[in-house]
Design a protein around this motif. Structure first.
Motif: not given
Length: 69
Positions: A40-45, A17-28, A47-52, A56-58
């Motif tokens: 396993r949860l990984s939240i990327m700082n 998940w992207g920490k700065n996702d504006e479409w679906i809040n990280v609380k979900y 980063t928005g809605h499409i981390p890939m 891409p490399f991270e």
């Protein structure tokens, strides 16, 4: 709302998940983590809605770590 069905997932699950996702809040992401046993949860700082696409490399490194674990 299909979130109650998350409890039936038994497969190894990575929640990326992207920490700065504006479409679906990280609380979900945190809610999904509690509902999918053993996930396993990984939240990327920074980063928005499409981390890939945004990091891409991270995101690939996170996915590879998950798959090789």
């Amino acid at each position: 709302d299909y979130t109650p069905r998350l409890k039936i997932i038994k497969s190894p699950t990575l929640i990326l998940w992207g920490k700065n996702d504006e479409w679906i809040n990280v609380k979900y992401a945190k809610k999904f983590k509690t509902m999918i046993k053993g996930s396993r949860l990984s939240i990327m700082n920074e980063t928005g809605h499409i981390p890939m696409e945004e990091r891409p490399f991270e995101s690939l490194e996170i996915v590879m770590d998950f798959l090789l674990d």
